[in-house]
Design an enzyme around this catalytic site. Structure first.
Site, PDB file in Angstrom:
ATOM      1  N   ARG A  26      11.645 -27.164  -3.376  1.00 58.54           N
ATOM      2  CA  ARG A  26      11.782 -26.391  -4.616  1.00 58.54           C
ATOM      3  C   ARG A  26      12.415 -25.029  -4.384  1.00 58.54           C
ATOM      4  O   ARG A  26      12.996 -24.457  -5.293  1.00 58.54           O
ATOM      5  CB  ARG A  26      10.427 -26.231  -5.305  1.00 58.54           C
ATOM      6  CG  ARG A  26       9.844 -27.545  -5.793  1.00 58.54           C
ATOM      7  CD  ARG A  26      10.833 -28.293  -6.688  1.00 58.54           C
ATOM      8  NE  ARG A  26      10.249 -29.472  -7.307  1.00 58.54           N
ATOM      9  CZ  ARG A  26      10.286 -30.704  -6.805  1.00 58.54           C
ATOM     10  NH1 ARG A  26      10.895 -30.930  -5.652  1.00 58.54           N
ATOM     11  NH2 ARG A  26       9.727 -31.712  -7.421  1.00 58.54           N
ATOM     12  N   GLY A  53      -7.100  -7.283   0.000  1.00 57.04           N
ATOM     13  CA  GLY A  53      -6.601  -7.672  -1.316  1.00 57.04           C
ATOM     14  C   GLY A  53      -5.095  -7.808  -1.387  1.00 57.04           C
ATOM     15  O   GLY A  53      -4.571  -8.598  -2.178  1.00 57.04           O
ATOM     16  N   LYS A  98     -11.971 -11.132   9.296  1.00 55.52           N
ATOM     17  CA  LYS A  98     -10.978 -11.512   8.278  1.00 55.52           C
ATOM     18  C   LYS A  98      -9.781 -12.234   8.890  1.00 55.52           C
ATOM     19  O   LYS A  98      -9.263 -13.186   8.301  1.00 55.52           O
ATOM     20  CB  LYS A  98     -10.500 -10.266   7.521  1.00 55.52           C
ATOM     21  CG  LYS A  98     -11.530  -9.722   6.558  1.00 55.52           C
ATOM     22  CD  LYS A  98     -11.001  -8.554   5.756  1.00 55.52           C
ATOM     23  CE  LYS A  98     -12.073  -8.082   4.791  1.00 55.52           C
ATOM     24  NZ  LYS A  98     -11.664  -6.879   4.043  1.00 55.52           N
ATOM     25  N   ASN A 144      -5.264   2.697   3.956  1.00 61.50           N
ATOM     26  CA  ASN A 144      -5.648   3.839   4.769  1.00 61.50           C
ATOM     27  C   ASN A 144      -4.453   4.754   5.039  1.00 61.50           C
ATOM     28  O   ASN A 144      -3.415   4.296   5.508  1.00 61.50           O
ATOM     29  CB  ASN A 144      -6.218   3.284   6.090  1.00 61.50           C
ATOM     30  CG  ASN A 144      -6.581   4.361   7.065  1.00 61.50           C
ATOM     31  OD1 ASN A 144      -5.701   4.922   7.715  1.00 61.50           O
ATOM     32  ND2 ASN A 144      -7.846   4.666   7.163  1.00 61.50           N
ATOM     33  N   CYS A 189      10.003  10.835   2.579  1.00 64.78           N
ATOM     34  CA  CYS A 189      11.043  11.259   1.619  1.00 64.78           C
ATOM     35  C   CYS A 189      10.523  11.100   0.183  1.00 64.78           C
ATOM     36  O   CYS A 189      10.778  11.933  -0.680  1.00 64.78           O
ATOM     37  CB  CYS A 189      12.296  10.410   1.740  1.00 64.78           C
ATOM     38  SG  CYS A 189      13.197  10.533   3.271  1.00 64.78           S
ATOM     39  N   CYS A 201     -10.993   1.171  -2.402  1.00 64.18           N
ATOM     40  CA  CYS A 201     -11.500   0.426  -3.545  1.00 64.18           C
ATOM     41  C   CYS A 201     -13.004   0.613  -3.731  1.00 64.18           C
ATOM     42  O   CYS A 201     -13.512   0.559  -4.845  1.00 64.18           O
ATOM     43  CB  CYS A 201     -11.196  -1.059  -3.372  1.00 64.18           C
ATOM     44  SG  CYS A 201      -9.444  -1.382  -3.185  1.00 64.18           S
ATOM     45  N   CYS A 259      12.780  10.970   9.063  1.00 63.60           N
ATOM     46  CA  CYS A 259      13.972  10.111   9.109  1.00 63.60           C
ATOM     47  C   CYS A 259      15.302  10.844   9.034  1.00 63.60           C
ATOM     48  O   CYS A 259      16.355  10.211   8.980  1.00 63.60           O
ATOM     49  CB  CYS A 259      13.910   9.059   8.011  1.00 63.60           C
ATOM     50  SG  CYS A 259      14.115   9.713   6.355  1.00 63.60           S
TER      51      CYS A 259
HETATM   52 ZN   LIG Z   1      12.192  10.300   5.307  1.00 61.76          ZN
END
Ligand SMILES: [Zn+2]
Length: 261
Positions: A26, A53, A98, A144, A189, A201, A259
């Site tokens: 599909r 979640g 988990k 976190n 940024c 949560c 960056c």
């Molecule tokens: Zn940046």
């Protein structure tokens, strides 16, 4: 159905066997995905940080789509209060790590996917050590701030794309940071240092479908990136009370401490 599969098999995809051609038919029939996209998915290795979640729906959809290898990292165990939103877990999983419970579910869904797990908390040193060219994409499914921040820096430094998701109360946001491209803005940024979304949560509350939508959209952005059709510098924000998605354009900050160099 038989006719569809026969026509796929006639197209020949060297790395896909008959069972895989049927399983993924599909999505293979989609233009811009087809056999080449499926082959790319099979060769891909995606690292998922966080098995809550966001990580549950993201991992289920990526395993279903036939991503070749998933690595899951989370230090937590399943609790009864997780079950309303962490859709991979069942009552019988309460108390289990988990990553172990999620791996079991994913292998039941798709035995073709290779799954590695790490039951531990992530920090920047671990990320810089672990992130190498064998990992094609990283999903930030944590709640976190310090891990989010470390993931942004480490993925930017290693030039590995990062799909980040967050959800709290009735709001969510998702972004793809394609650090393979020089003009890609990073999370600092967008948000500034110390301002990235941080969602606990247990303090603020969350509805299951809200975080589920975000994790699902992370999987979608990951698949789009693998298809080569992702858009640069976009932030998607959901107001789940009014059911309104907003799409915001981001811009690289020439003074960004992470960056800009
Ligand atoms: Zn940046």
């Amino acid at each position: 159905m038989a006719h569809e599969t026969e026509s796929l098999m006639a197209m020949q995809a060297p790395s896909l066997n008959d069972e895989e051609l049927l399983r993924y038919s599909r999505q293979i029939f989609l233009k811009q995905w087809d056999l080449e996209g499926q082959d790319n998915a099979k060769k891909a290795h995606v690292l998922i940080i966080g098995a809550g979640g966001l990580g549950c729906p993201a991992a289920l959809y990526l395993a279903g789509a036939g991503i070749g290898k998933l690595t899951l990292v989370d230090d937590d165990v399943v609790e009864i209060s997780n079950l309303h939103r962490q859709i991979a877990y069942r009552e019988s999983d309460v108390g289990l790590p988990k990553v172990k419970a999620l791996k079991q579910q994913l292998q039941c869904l798709n035995h073709n996917v290779k799954i590695d797990t790490f039951q531990q908390r992530v920090d920047e040193a671990w990320l810089l050590d672990f992130l190498d060219t064998s990992i094609h994409l990283v999903l930030d499914c944590t709640d976190n701030f310090s891990i989010r921040s470390a993931l942004n820096r480490a993925c930017q430094r290693k030039k590995i794309p990062l799909v980040s998701g967050a959800a709290i109360r009735y709001q969510g946001q998702v972004a793809l940071y394609d650090f393979t491209r020089a003009e890609q803005a990073c999370a600092v940024c967008l948000y500034g240092e110390g301002e990235m979304p941080d969602a606990y949560c247990h303090e603020a509350g969350i509805l299951g479908p809200v975080v589920g939508l975000m994790g699902t959209q992370q999987a979608l952005l990951a698949l789009q990136w693998l298809q080569g059709i992702s858009r640069l510098n976009q932030l998607y924000v959901l107001d789940a009370q009014r059911l309104i998605w907003r799409q915001l354009s981001a811009k690289k900050d020439s003074q960004c401490p992470v960056c800009s160099q």
